[in-house]
Design a protein around this motif. Structure first.
Motif, mmCIF file in Angstrom:
data_model
loop_
_atom_site.group_PDB
_atom_site.id
_atom_site.type_symbol
_atom_site.label_atom_id
_atom_site.label_comp_id
_atom_site.label_asym_id
_atom_site.label_seq_id
_atom_site.Cartn_x
_atom_site.Cartn_y
_atom_site.Cartn_z
ATOM 1 N N ALA A 1 -12.032 -28.242 7.365
ATOM 2 C CA ALA A 1 -12.391 -27.921 5.976
ATOM 3 C C ALA A 1 -12.272 -26.431 5.736
ATOM 4 C CB ALA A 1 -13.818 -28.366 5.672
ATOM 5 N N ALA A 2 -12.009 -26.085 4.475
ATOM 6 C CA ALA A 2 -12.113 -24.703 4.007
ATOM 7 C C ALA A 2 -13.468 -24.598 3.319
ATOM 8 C CB ALA A 2 -10.991 -24.396 3.022
ATOM 9 N N ILE A 3 -14.263 -23.649 3.750
ATOM 10 C CA ILE A 3 -15.650 -23.566 3.265
ATOM 11 C C ILE A 3 -15.719 -22.642 2.051
ATOM 12 C CG2 ILE A 3 -18.014 -22.952 3.890
ATOM 13 C CD1 ILE A 3 -17.222 -23.448 6.827
ATOM 14 N N PRO A 4 -16.205 -23.134 0.908
ATOM 15 C CA PRO A 4 -16.303 -22.271 -0.277
ATOM 16 C C PRO A 4 -17.194 -21.065 0.020
ATOM 17 C CG PRO A 4 -16.791 -24.564 -0.834
ATOM 18 C CD PRO A 4 -16.705 -24.491 0.657
ATOM 19 N N PRO A 5 -16.859 -19.910 -0.570
ATOM 20 C CA PRO A 5 -17.581 -18.679 -0.234
ATOM 21 C C PRO A 5 -19.061 -18.698 -0.595
ATOM 22 C CG PRO A 5 -15.776 -18.252 -1.791
ATOM 23 C CD PRO A 5 -15.697 -19.692 -1.425
ATOM 24 N N TRP A 6 -19.473 -19.604 -1.444
ATOM 25 C CA TRP A 6 -20.890 -19.651 -1.814
ATOM 26 C C TRP A 6 -21.700 -20.525 -0.839
ATOM 27 C CZ3 TRP A 6 -16.831 -21.292 -4.823
ATOM 28 C CH2 TRP A 6 -16.630 -22.658 -4.944
ATOM 29 N N LYS A 7 -21.041 -21.094 0.166
ATOM 30 C CA LYS A 7 -21.763 -21.914 1.147
ATOM 31 C C LYS A 7 -21.839 -21.197 2.491
ATOM 32 C CE LYS A 7 -20.986 -26.351 -0.971
ATOM 33 N NZ LYS A 7 -20.653 -27.765 -0.812
ATOM 34 N N GLN A 8 -22.815 -21.601 3.328
ATOM 35 C CA GLN A 8 -22.920 -21.034 4.667
ATOM 36 C C GLN A 8 -21.653 -21.348 5.450
ATOM 37 O OE1 GLN A 8 -24.908 -18.761 4.970
ATOM 38 N NE2 GLN A 8 -26.951 -19.357 5.684
ATOM 39 N N ALA B 1 -13.957 -21.869 14.359
ATOM 40 C CA ALA B 1 -14.088 -21.288 13.016
ATOM 41 C C ALA B 1 -12.966 -20.284 12.811
ATOM 42 C CB ALA B 1 -15.439 -20.591 12.868
ATOM 43 N N GLY B 2 -12.550 -20.129 11.554
ATOM 44 C CA GLY B 2 -11.469 -19.186 11.254
ATOM 45 C C GLY B 2 -11.957 -18.087 10.334
ATOM 46 N N LEU B 3 -11.362 -16.895 10.492
ATOM 47 C CA LEU B 3 -11.737 -15.765 9.648
ATOM 48 C C LEU B 3 -10.625 -15.443 8.658
ATOM 49 C CD1 LEU B 3 -13.355 -13.339 12.253
ATOM 50 C CD2 LEU B 3 -14.448 -15.058 10.809
ATOM 51 N N ASN B 4 -11.008 -14.881 7.535
ATOM 52 C CA ASN B 4 -10.085 -14.490 6.473
ATOM 53 C C ASN B 4 -10.494 -13.107 5.969
ATOM 54 O OD1 ASN B 4 -8.377 -17.079 5.481
ATOM 55 N ND2 ASN B 4 -10.324 -17.709 6.328
ATOM 56 N N PRO B 5 -9.577 -12.404 5.282
ATOM 57 C CA PRO B 5 -9.963 -11.098 4.728
ATOM 58 C C PRO B 5 -11.244 -11.193 3.882
ATOM 59 C CG PRO B 5 -7.596 -11.393 4.505
ATOM 60 C CD PRO B 5 -8.137 -12.687 5.041
ATOM 61 N N LEU B 6 -11.451 -12.329 3.228
ATOM 62 C CA LEU B 6 -12.652 -12.498 2.401
ATOM 63 C C LEU B 6 -13.933 -12.332 3.218
ATOM 64 C CD1 LEU B 6 -13.884 -13.197 -0.358
ATOM 65 C CD2 LEU B 6 -13.742 -15.606 0.285
ATOM 66 N N PHE C 1 -29.582 -14.239 2.419
ATOM 67 C CA PHE C 1 -29.682 -13.871 3.831
ATOM 68 C C PHE C 1 -30.691 -14.766 4.549
ATOM 69 C CE2 PHE C 1 -28.647 -9.743 1.701
ATOM 70 C CZ PHE C 1 -27.326 -9.726 2.100
ATOM 71 N N PRO C 2 -30.526 -15.019 5.849
ATOM 72 C CA PRO C 2 -29.386 -14.651 6.667
ATOM 73 C C PRO C 2 -28.134 -15.444 6.269
ATOM 74 C CG PRO C 2 -31.011 -15.873 7.956
ATOM 75 C CD PRO C 2 -31.559 -15.747 6.588
ATOM 76 N N LEU C 3 -27.041 -14.689 6.065
ATOM 77 C CA LEU C 3 -25.801 -15.267 5.560
ATOM 78 C C LEU C 3 -24.828 -15.487 6.717
ATOM 79 C CD1 LEU C 3 -24.159 -15.815 2.849
ATOM 80 C CD2 LEU C 3 -23.333 -13.471 3.100
ATOM 81 N N ILE C 4 -24.192 -16.658 6.721
ATOM 82 C CA ILE C 4 -23.237 -16.984 7.788
ATOM 83 C C ILE C 4 -21.825 -16.915 7.215
ATOM 84 C CG2 ILE C 4 -22.520 -18.725 9.478
ATOM 85 C CD1 ILE C 4 -25.399 -19.842 9.354
ATOM 86 N N LEU C 5 -20.954 -16.127 7.859
ATOM 87 C CA LEU C 5 -19.565 -15.976 7.410
ATOM 88 C C LEU C 5 -18.665 -16.978 8.145
ATOM 89 C CD1 LEU C 5 -19.604 -12.074 7.461
ATOM 90 C CD2 LEU C 5 -19.724 -13.532 5.432
ATOM 91 N N GLY C 6 -17.362 -16.929 7.839
ATOM 92 C CA GLY C 6 -16.408 -17.857 8.483
ATOM 93 C C GLY C 6 -15.989 -18.946 7.516
ATOM 94 N N ARG C 7 -14.785 -18.830 6.943
ATOM 95 C CA ARG C 7 -14.381 -19.726 5.858
ATOM 96 C C ARG C 7 -13.625 -20.968 6.327
ATOM 97 N NH1 ARG C 7 -17.634 -17.378 3.724
ATOM 98 N NH2 ARG C 7 -18.311 -19.484 3.695
ATOM 99 N N ASP C 8 -13.232 -21.010 7.611
ATOM 100 C CA ASP C 8 -12.533 -22.206 8.106
ATOM 101 C C ASP C 8 -13.396 -22.893 9.149
ATOM 102 O OD1 ASP C 8 -9.626 -21.881 7.092
ATOM 103 O OD2 ASP C 8 -10.022 -19.940 8.045
#
Ligand code: NDP
Length: 375
Positions: A124-131, A60-65, A94-101
């Motif tokens: 894939a790049a995961i849209p911010p409204w998805k887990q 998984a990848g992290l972004n400033p978002l 919640f519970p919310l899962i972060l990680g956009r890549d």
């Protein structure tokens, strides 16, 4: 290549998993890094629509978002996107899962999915409204997913999707550049050393563009190694003066924001269709603070005023946004496998070190990407 839009000749659906929970890093409220919680009991993702796939996450990848979302940025707006009819009570994200890549392997496909099959290696790049991807599994629409470059490991591949989808949306869809018209175009990338910057430099160079970059002095070697033609250090004196001394540009991609808008549009060639595209916009902040209707009105008014003001000077002012796109990632995958774009992995963390990875991103001064190996 399979045709992404063709209907499924054959449906693939493995029997539903017997698993009902999975390991994940979640947050149960917004806040600082201390809200991150590891659990072995996160809800296993479920296919709700026939075009969805479940991916077993390898990296998984992290972004400033992700750091911003952890603190509540975009919360009100994303809640509306997740629950347009406002049926659920507040806090239902919640519970919310972060990680956009995400980079991983297809585990299960909905009945309409013909482009992927279980076992395919995907990104894939995961849209911010998805887990997000900081979990063992994630569910996405097939049109958000792409076959990952064959030449990259999951850990390397996961450096790219979110920044690639963002840069593609900003440069291609908003900026109007593509592989056929970029040759000899002069492009200025403000903030070239981070995730979006390091990807954009390589994409533009692969299309024959001329790329000028601003960055800190200690990032010059990195951006030059990625192909930057001219590099301007923003830490030693007013950067705009040094840029004004250069030939004017066809496009400015702004990854920095703030004061840059005050001078960056003057660097464009007037009356030639030149564009300024900024990724740092007040869009979500406005809709968060004012609600969807008033926030959108404010956004529309702001963009219209600025676009008109600059149009009278012969240049175009635009806001750029991340847009999920499996087909853009298909194109990027081909460029990567042709050896023209390389991931810039700054630091890799294990799944147990997610808080440290998040802290790294929060400290800023990125030199490429921060990633987490999951499987
Ligand atoms: P990163 O954190 O990966 O990179 C930012 C880079 O900018 C760092 O290398 C930093 O290094 C450098 N930097 C900071 N200040 C300046 C400056 N004044 N001039 C030149 N370089 C500078 O971020 P991303 O590349 O992932 O994203 C860039 C921006 O775009 C972020 O603000 C992000 O929130 C936004 N974004 C917006 C999206 C949208 O949909 N609108 C989507 C994706 C990103 P150093 O400080 O050492 O110089």
């Amino acid at each position: 290549r399979l045709n992404r839009h063709a209907g499924s000749a054959k449906t693939f659906s493995t029997s539903p998993s017997h698993q009902s929970v999975m390991q994940a890093w979640v947050i149960d409220k917004y806040g600082d890094n201390s809200v991150l919680r590891f659990t072995k009991n996160a809800a296993f993702p479920v296919i709700h629509y026939p075009n969805e796939v479940i991916i077993k996450v390898h990296a998984a990848g992290l972004n400033p978002l992700d750091v911003n979302m952890r603190g509540g940025y975009g919360a009100a707006t994303l809640a509306m996107k997740r629950d347009p009819l406002n049926i659920n009570k507040s806090g239902s994200e919640f519970p919310l899962i972060l990680g956009r890549d995400v980079s991983g392997v297809i585990m299960e496909c909905g009945l309409d999915v013909g482009y992927f099959k279980p076992g395919d290696e995907v990104w894939a790049a995961i849209p911010p409204w998805k887990q997000g991807g900081l979990a063992e599994f994630v569910v996405l629409s097939a049109n958000e997913v792409s076959h990952k470059p064959k030449s990259l490991s999951h850990t390397d591949a996961v450096c790219l999707p979110y920044v690639a989808a963002t840069a593609w949306s900003a440069l291609v869809n908003t900026g109007g550049l593509n592989k056929d018209n970029c040759s000899n175009k002069r492009v200025l990338v403000l903030g070239g050393s981070g995730g979006v910057g390091t990807f954009s430099i390589q994409l533009l160079k692969s299309w024959g563009g001329h790329v000028t970059v601003t960055c800190s002095q200690n990032a010059e070697r990195l951006v030059r190694s990625l192909g930057a033609d001219d590099v301007v250090d923003y830490t030693s004196g007013p950067v705009e003066r040094k840029l004004q001394a250069l030939e004017k540009f066809d496009l400015v991609l702004d990854n920095v924001g703030g004061e840059t808008e005050k001078w960056a549009l003057e660097l464009l060639k007037p009356w030639s269709g030149a564009k300024y595209v900024t990724l740092v916009t007040p869009f979500l902040r406005n809709t968060d603070q004012l609600g969807l209707a008033d926030g959108m009105m404010r956004n529309a008014a702001t963009i219209a005023t600025k676009a008109l003001k600059h149009l009278t000077k012969g240049v175009h002012y635009r806001w750029g946004f991340f847009a999920p796109s499996g087909s853009a990632l298909d194109d990027v995958s081909e460029i990567v496998d042709a050896g023209k774009i390389h991931p810039v992995l700054e630091e890799k963390f294990s799944f147990s070190q997610v808080p440290q990875a998040m802290q790294k991103v929060e400290q800023g001064h990125a030199r490429g990407k921060t990633v987490v190996t999951v499987a």
